[in-house]
Design an enzyme around this catalytic site. Structure first.
Site, PDB file in Angstrom:
ATOM      1  N   ASP A  40       0.835  -1.198   0.000  1.00 47.00           N
ATOM      2  CA  ASP A  40       0.000   0.000   0.000  1.00 47.00           C
ATOM      3  C   ASP A  40       0.874   1.254   0.000  1.00 47.00           C
ATOM      4  OD1 ASP A  40      -2.302  -1.553   0.171  1.00 47.00           O
ATOM      5  OD2 ASP A  40      -2.277  -1.536   2.366  1.00 47.00           O
ATOM      6  N   TYR A  68       5.803  -8.573   8.598  1.00 45.50           N
ATOM      7  CA  TYR A  68       5.591  -7.137   8.714  1.00 45.50           C
ATOM      8  C   TYR A  68       5.792  -6.679  10.162  1.00 45.50           C
ATOM      9  CZ  TYR A  68       2.961  -7.810   4.331  1.00 45.50           C
ATOM     10  OH  TYR A  68       2.575  -8.140   3.065  1.00 45.50           O
ATOM     11  N   ASP A  82      -6.559   2.091   7.327  1.00 42.75           N
ATOM     12  CA  ASP A  82      -5.245   2.632   7.670  1.00 42.75           C
ATOM     13  C   ASP A  82      -5.350   4.147   7.850  1.00 42.75           C
ATOM     14  OD1 ASP A  82      -5.167   3.842   5.137  1.00 42.75           O
ATOM     15  OD2 ASP A  82      -3.831   2.340   4.283  1.00 42.75           O
ATOM     16  N   ARG A 174      -4.062  -4.844   7.213  1.00 41.03           N
ATOM     17  CA  ARG A 174      -5.054  -3.827   7.587  1.00 41.03           C
ATOM     18  C   ARG A 174      -6.322  -4.481   8.148  1.00 41.03           C
ATOM     19  NH1 ARG A 174      -6.770  -1.141   2.757  1.00 41.03           N
ATOM     20  NH2 ARG A 174      -5.628  -2.671   1.533  1.00 41.03           N
TER      21      ARG A 174
END
Length: 307
Positions: A40, A68, A82, A174
């Site tokens: 993203d 992540y 987000d 997310r």
């Protein structure tokens, strides 16, 4: 001209994965450039870039596990899940202890069902979901089965949490953070996200974002790695030069010529080498070896890693 191979990029904030690809296509003057899994615009971190014939390995790279570091902001929900989105709701954050947070995180480890976010690149009715979302159109999304290998609490500093996520392909961090926020009773969104690993490739080996932005073609060409590093997780098979030539022409290699590998019943993808060159991806089975996705012979490309 840059040879076929893989360039590990550390994507900066505020740019799309496609913009990174377009930038490198111009800088390196190579028409075939792809990436190994979308990040993203908000997210930073490891973005493997495939060059030339290595773009044929995209599917095998995108399907690998990823890791992540996510910063979750509890108490605030957004439409994009987000920090780039519009706030859709706010709730007070309970006085949670680290132990309470870990207990909830543990519920999301393993195979779970996850509804893809509206702001995503998934297609629905011939259009991407994010295009529909920006047009104010919401559609039903069927839940998907994804796998979360590890979900570790790094820091609990309410209203924020820092977590390490190791997950399988197709997992939306997310959505995971939003679901964890709901389970904690207050909602939440991703405030920051860094991808630290794709398969065996790690962020510390990537070209820093400022270096990528400078666009020094010679410096970037020197950081291009052999194409087979994109699929280093697959077993390797080495053929004789003659068998390699036959495979390159679409002919299968019988089991009698594969004395160093364990042939299973189910087909298995593998890396194939001959005469010190990486040929591409083959398919191993009890019937022998068949070509699945081969690269063109190009002796000017970086040498392959040892098998």
């Amino acid at each position: 001209m840059v040879s076929d191979g893989i360039l590990l990029a550390d994507k900066g904030p505020g740019v799309t994965s496609f913009q990174v690809v377009a930038h490198l296509r111009r800088v390196l003057r190579i028409p075939k450039v792809g990436h190994g899994g979308t990040l993203d615009p908000l997210a930073t971190g490891l973005l493997p870039i495939l060059l030339g014939e290595a773009t044929k390995l995209t599917g095998h790279l995108q399907g690998q596990d990823k890791e992540y570091l996510a910063t979750a902001r509890l108490g605030v929900a957004t439409d994009t899940l987000d920090a780039t989105g519009a706030v859709t709701g706010e709730r007070p954050v309970p006085a949670l202890s680290a132990e309470q947070v870990r207990a909830v995180l543990d519920r999301f480890v393993g195979e779970i069902e996850q509804v893809p976010p509206m702001y995503s690149a998934i297609h629905a009715g011939g259009r991407r979901l994010h295009e529909l979302a920006r047009a104010g159109i919401a559609v039903e999304r069927a839940p998907r089965r994804v796998r979360v290998h590890e979900l570790e609490l790094i820091e609990c500093a309410l209203p924020c949490l820092r977590v390490r996520v190791a997950c399988g392909s197709g997992t939306y961090v997310r959505s995971l953070v939003a679901d964890v926020g709901e389970a904690l009773g207050c909602g939440g969104h991703v405030e920051a996200l860094v991808r630290t690993r794709v398969g065996r490739m790690r962020l510390e080996d990537a070209v820093p974002w400022p270096v990528l932005q400078q666009g020094d073609a010679a410096a970037l060409a020197g950081r291009v790695q052999p194409a087979d590093r994109a699929v280093a997780h697959l077993p390797a098979v080495t053929l004789t030069p003659e068998a390699g030539r036959r495979l390159a022409h679409g002919q299968p290699v019988p089991p009698s010529e594969l004395t160093t590998v364990d042939l299973g019943v189910a087909p298995t993808a593998c890396r194939v080498y001959a005469a010190g060159e990486f040929l591409g991806i083959g398919e191993l089975s009890a019937q022998g070896l068949r070509p699945r996705r081969l690269l063109h012979a190009d002796r000017s490309r970086p040498r392959s890693i040892s098998s």
